[in-house]
Design a protein around this motif. Structure first.
Motif, PDB file in Angstrom:
ATOM      1  N   TYR A 116      39.616  37.297 -18.935  1.00  0.00           N
ATOM      2  CA  TYR A 116      40.281  38.472 -18.382  1.00  0.00           C
ATOM      3  C   TYR A 116      39.340  39.675 -18.431  1.00  0.00           C
ATOM      4  O   TYR A 116      38.525  39.804 -19.345  1.00  0.00           O
ATOM      5  N   LEU A 117      39.495  40.544 -17.462  1.00  0.00           N
ATOM      6  CA  LEU A 117      38.794  41.826 -17.487  1.00  0.00           C
ATOM      7  C   LEU A 117      39.846  42.918 -17.332  1.00  0.00           C
ATOM      8  O   LEU A 117      40.409  43.097 -16.251  1.00  0.00           O
ATOM      9  N   GLN A 118      40.132  43.578 -18.436  1.00  0.00           N
ATOM     10  CA  GLN A 118      41.088  44.685 -18.421  1.00  0.00           C
ATOM     11  C   GLN A 118      40.337  45.944 -18.014  1.00  0.00           C
ATOM     12  O   GLN A 118      39.367  46.331 -18.684  1.00  0.00           O
ATOM     13  N   MET A 119      40.777  46.566 -16.940  1.00  0.00           N
ATOM     14  CA  MET A 119      40.090  47.734 -16.413  1.00  0.00           C
ATOM     15  C   MET A 119      41.036  48.933 -16.484  1.00  0.00           C
ATOM     16  O   MET A 119      42.077  48.943 -15.817  1.00  0.00           O
ATOM     17  N   ASN A 120      40.673  49.897 -17.290  1.00  0.00           N
ATOM     18  CA  ASN A 120      41.465  51.113 -17.460  1.00  0.00           C
ATOM     19  C   ASN A 120      40.699  52.314 -16.937  1.00  0.00           C
ATOM     20  O   ASN A 120      39.490  52.257 -16.743  1.00  0.00           O
ATOM     21  N   SER A 121      41.407  53.403 -16.731  1.00  0.00           N
ATOM     22  CA  SER A 121      40.795  54.654 -16.264  1.00  0.00           C
ATOM     23  C   SER A 121      39.898  54.402 -15.059  1.00  0.00           C
ATOM     24  O   SER A 121      38.750  54.855 -15.003  1.00  0.00           O
ATOM     25  N   LEU A 122      40.423  53.690 -14.104  1.00  0.00           N
ATOM     26  CA  LEU A 122      39.623  53.305 -12.946  1.00  0.00           C
ATOM     27  C   LEU A 122      39.208  54.514 -12.129  1.00  0.00           C
ATOM     28  O   LEU A 122      39.943  55.510 -12.026  1.00  0.00           O
ATOM     29  N   LYS A 123      38.011  54.396 -11.556  1.00  0.00           N
ATOM     30  CA  LYS A 123      37.428  55.467 -10.748  1.00  0.00           C
ATOM     31  C   LYS A 123      37.157  54.938  -9.339  1.00  0.00           C
ATOM     32  O   LYS A 123      36.970  53.721  -9.165  1.00  0.00           O
ATOM     33  N   PRO A 124      37.088  55.787  -8.363  1.00  0.00           N
ATOM     34  CA  PRO A 124      36.767  55.317  -7.000  1.00  0.00           C
ATOM     35  C   PRO A 124      35.470  54.523  -6.944  1.00  0.00           C
ATOM     36  O   PRO A 124      35.357  53.576  -6.143  1.00  0.00           O
ATOM     37  N   GLU A 125      34.517  54.871  -7.788  1.00  0.00           N
ATOM     38  CA  GLU A 125      33.241  54.145  -7.777  1.00  0.00           C
ATOM     39  C   GLU A 125      33.346  52.743  -8.367  1.00  0.00           C
ATOM     40  O   GLU A 125      32.378  51.982  -8.326  1.00  0.00           O
ATOM     41  N   ASP A 126      34.501  52.383  -8.891  1.00  0.00           N
ATOM     42  CA  ASP A 126      34.732  51.010  -9.344  1.00  0.00           C
ATOM     43  C   ASP A 126      35.156  50.104  -8.189  1.00  0.00           C
ATOM     44  O   ASP A 126      35.268  48.898  -8.372  1.00  0.00           O
ATOM     45  N   THR A 127      35.373  50.682  -7.022  1.00  0.00           N
ATOM     46  CA  THR A 127      35.771  49.903  -5.862  1.00  0.00           C
ATOM     47  C   THR A 127      34.694  48.891  -5.493  1.00  0.00           C
ATOM     48  O   THR A 127      33.530  49.257  -5.296  1.00  0.00           O
ATOM     49  N   ALA A 128      35.067  47.625  -5.421  1.00  0.00           N
ATOM     50  CA  ALA A 128      34.112  46.555  -5.143  1.00  0.00           C
ATOM     51  C   ALA A 128      34.871  45.228  -5.104  1.00  0.00           C
ATOM     52  O   ALA A 128      36.049  45.155  -5.465  1.00  0.00           O
ATOM     53  N   VAL A 129      34.158  44.190  -4.687  1.00  0.00           N
ATOM     54  CA  VAL A 129      34.653  42.833  -4.867  1.00  0.00           C
ATOM     55  C   VAL A 129      34.128  42.339  -6.205  1.00  0.00           C
ATOM     56  O   VAL A 129      32.919  42.408  -6.465  1.00  0.00           O
ATOM     57  N   TYR A 130      35.023  41.875  -7.039  1.00  0.00           N
ATOM     58  CA  TYR A 130      34.668  41.424  -8.382  1.00  0.00           C
ATOM     59  C   TYR A 130      34.632  39.893  -8.406  1.00  0.00           C
ATOM     60  O   TYR A 130      35.570  39.222  -7.959  1.00  0.00           O
ATOM     61  N   HIS A 131      33.528  39.375  -8.939  1.00  0.00           N
ATOM     62  CA  HIS A 131      33.326  37.940  -9.037  1.00  0.00           C
ATOM     63  C   HIS A 131      33.115  37.552 -10.491  1.00  0.00           C
ATOM     64  O   HIS A 131      32.536  38.314 -11.264  1.00  0.00           O
ATOM     65  N   CYS A 132      33.522  36.350 -10.856  1.00  0.00           N
ATOM     66  CA  CYS A 132      33.163  35.825 -12.167  1.00  0.00           C
ATOM     67  C   CYS A 132      32.164  34.683 -12.001  1.00  0.00           C
ATOM     68  O   CYS A 132      32.030  34.103 -10.910  1.00  0.00           O
ATOM     69  N   ASN A 133      31.477  34.404 -13.095  1.00  0.00           N
ATOM     70  CA  ASN A 133      30.375  33.445 -13.061  1.00  0.00           C
ATOM     71  C   ASN A 133      30.282  32.764 -14.417  1.00  0.00           C
ATOM     72  O   ASN A 133      30.477  33.409 -15.451  1.00  0.00           O
TER      73      ASN A 133
END
Length: 121
Positions: free
Chosen positions: A79-96
């Motif tokens: 899991y990736l818990q993302m808090n206090s999100l910012k516009p610059e966090d906008t992206a496609v997130y991939h796991c590996n």
């Protein structure tokens, strides 16, 4: 090897999302899992990784204090818990699924299809 991400979506700045990466086809507990993201027109960047063998975690400077990575080995899920999100966090997130040695993550060859995270201002 199969990695399936989920949990992305549209959220306002300051909001939170929790991404999931369900892994199968390999010995999950013997590998490290990394989260990466790629925004339009930008190179893919590492966000965070978790090493199952020693439970060590790394974070990019841009997300430290806001994102948190965790695993559920019974479910082979990271899991990736993302808090206090910012516009610059906008992206496609991939796991590996990769390897971890001397505080460095080495990506493997298998990637999930990604999940879109969009943060509005």
């Amino acid at each position: 090897v199969q990695l399936v991400e989920s949990g992305g979506g549209l959220v306002q700045a300051g909001g939170s999302l929790r991404l999931s990466c369900a892994a199968s086809g390999f010995a999950f507990e013997d590998y490290a899992i990394g989260w990466f993201r790629q925004a339009p027109g930008k190179e893919r960047e590492g966000v965070s990784c978790f090493n199952n063998s020693d439970e060590d975690a790394l974070y990019a400077d841009s997300v430290k204090g806001r994102f948190s990575i965790s695993t559920d080995n019974a479910k082979n899920t990271v899991y990736l818990q993302m808090n206090s999100l910012k516009p610059e966090d906008t992206a496609v997130y991939h796991c590996n699924g990769g390897l971890y040695y001397s505080a460095t993550y080495y990506p493997g060859g298998s990637w999930g299809q990604g999940t879109q995270v969009t943060v509005s201002s």
